[in-house]
Design a protein around this motif. Structure first.
Motif, PDB file in Angstrom:
ATOM      1  N   ARG A 265       0.828  -1.206   0.000  1.00 11.97           N
ATOM      2  CA  ARG A 265       0.000   0.000   0.000  1.00 11.97           C
ATOM      3  C   ARG A 265       0.867   1.262   0.000  1.00 11.97           C
ATOM      4  O   ARG A 265       0.515   2.266  -0.624  1.00 11.97           O
ATOM      5  CB  ARG A 265      -0.933  -0.006   1.213  1.00 11.97           C
TER       6      ARG A 265
ATOM      7  N   ALA B 200      -4.047 -11.949  -5.420  1.00 13.53           N
ATOM      8  CA  ALA B 200      -4.991 -10.840  -5.337  1.00 13.53           C
ATOM      9  C   ALA B 200      -4.325  -9.521  -5.718  1.00 13.53           C
ATOM     10  O   ALA B 200      -4.909  -8.704  -6.452  1.00 13.53           O
ATOM     11  CB  ALA B 200      -5.577 -10.757  -3.926  1.00 13.53           C
ATOM     12  N   LEU B 201      -3.109  -9.284  -5.242  1.00  7.94           N
ATOM     13  CA  LEU B 201      -2.387  -8.065  -5.600  1.00  7.94           C
ATOM     14  C   LEU B 201      -2.051  -8.045  -7.087  1.00  7.94           C
ATOM     15  O   LEU B 201      -2.107  -6.990  -7.732  1.00  7.94           O
ATOM     16  CB  LEU B 201      -1.117  -7.939  -4.764  1.00  7.94           C
TER      17      LEU B 201
ATOM     18  N   ASN C  83      -3.827  -9.331  -9.435  1.00  8.46           N
ATOM     19  CA  ASN C  83      -5.069  -8.971 -10.115  1.00  8.46           C
ATOM     20  C   ASN C  83      -5.277  -7.464 -10.123  1.00  8.46           C
ATOM     21  O   ASN C  83      -5.696  -6.876 -11.124  1.00  8.46           O
ATOM     22  CB  ASN C  83      -6.265  -9.631  -9.413  1.00  8.46           C
ATOM     23  N   GLU C  84      -4.993  -6.834  -8.991  1.00  4.74           N
ATOM     24  CA  GLU C  84      -5.287  -5.413  -8.838  1.00  4.74           C
ATOM     25  C   GLU C  84      -4.262  -4.517  -9.513  1.00  4.74           C
ATOM     26  O   GLU C  84      -4.602  -3.450 -10.019  1.00  4.74           O
ATOM     27  CB  GLU C  84      -5.390  -5.068  -7.359  1.00  4.74           C
ATOM     28  N   LEU C  85      -3.013  -4.924  -9.529  1.00  4.80           N
ATOM     29  CA  LEU C  85      -1.937  -4.021  -9.945  1.00  4.80           C
ATOM     30  C   LEU C  85      -1.427  -4.258 -11.363  1.00  4.80           C
ATOM     31  O   LEU C  85      -0.640  -3.463 -11.875  1.00  4.80           O
ATOM     32  CB  LEU C  85      -0.767  -4.137  -8.956  1.00  4.80           C
TER      33      LEU C  85
ATOM     34  N   ARG D  27       2.899   2.755  -9.636  1.00  3.05           N
ATOM     35  CA  ARG D  27       1.867   3.110 -10.621  1.00  3.05           C
ATOM     36  C   ARG D  27       2.282   4.340 -11.428  1.00  3.05           C
ATOM     37  O   ARG D  27       2.131   4.378 -12.648  1.00  3.05           O
ATOM     38  CB  ARG D  27       0.545   3.385  -9.917  1.00  3.05           C
TER      39      ARG D  27
END
Length: 252
Positions: free
Chosen positions: A119, A163-164, A166-168, A126
């Protein structure tokens, strides 16, 4: 695999697998920030390579300390390009003796710290359109081991990795995990001396299950890390890479 100009943060970095990661990242040209609950300054001073070096003391199970480390890294380097979540604890306790406080401590160090560091550093990744997050999972999730808190935490690390990812992924950030088998580190050797079978007896049993018949050493993991943080691995994400000499022959 040149990492010149990249900044890498490695937790659990003062010895063992984490320090092997630091050595490889430094040799490949990265700025290396070594984070450990024990002062990693002496270990950092021994690193060779062209990048900057920084050692920081941090109990990653304490969110305020994680925030402080992240702030120091961002103030000094502007962002973290490579995050290696390697810190972990593995106290053994069976169902009858596992306290809720110990359970929560294992999850805080082994799992929650990954979320907190991700986080903190994902925004900079990004913005740059490039980032690498590599977590330390474990082959223990495919065994019949009865170490409840540790086994559960590492299974969660594998799920969190996916999961990370998938998101990033759309931001140019890859997220993978390296799942070691039994590795000859100071932490394991110290534990083996106080918990039943000797280290050599345990290694003999595990080596018999491997297709590569030798002990695993930290450098075996460092080579896998070097690939996963490179541009060559830009299309690899959400993977659990078992580096265990062939003990694990199916994905998990």
């Amino acid at each position: 695999m040149a990492l010149d100009g990249r900044t890498a943060v490695v937790t659990g970095a003062a010895r063992g697998i984490g320090y092997a990661y630091c050595r490889r990242l430094a040799a490949d040209g990265a700025n290396v920030v070594a984070v450990d609950v024990d002062d990693p300054t002496g270990a950092v001073e021994k690193l060779t390579g062209g990048g900057d070096r920084l050692g920081l003391v941090c109990d990653v199970g304490e969110p305020s300390q994680v925030d402080a480390v992240a702030g120091t890294v961002l103030d000094r380097y502007g962002r973290c390009d490579i995050l290696v979540n390697n810190a972990g604890i593995f106290p053994f306790a069976d169902l009858d003796h596992l306290t809720i406080d110990l359970w929560r401590k294992v999850q805080a160090v082994n799992v929650e710290a990954i979320l907190l560091f991700a986080r903190a550093f994902a925004p900079g990744m990004r913005a740059a359109g490039w980032g690498r997050i590599v977590n330390t999972g474990s082959g223990i999730t495919t065994t019949q081991n009865r170490d409840l808190a540790y086994m559960t935490s590492k299974g969660t690390v594998h799920a969190l990795t996916r999961a990370l990812a998938n998101e990033l992924g759309e931001s140019g950030i890859t997220v993978n995990a390296i799942a070691p088998g039994l590795v000859a580190t100071e932490g394991f050797l110290g534990r083996a001396r106080t918990n039943g079978p000797t280290a050599e007896e345990v290694f003999a049993r595990v080596t018999a299950m491997q297709t590569i018949k030798r002990k695993s050493v930290p450098e075996d993991l460092a080579g896998a890390l070097a690939f996963l943080v490179s541009d060559d691995a830009g299309f690899v994400t959400g993977q659990i890479l078992h580096v265990d000499g062939g003990v694990t022959r199916t994905g998990a």
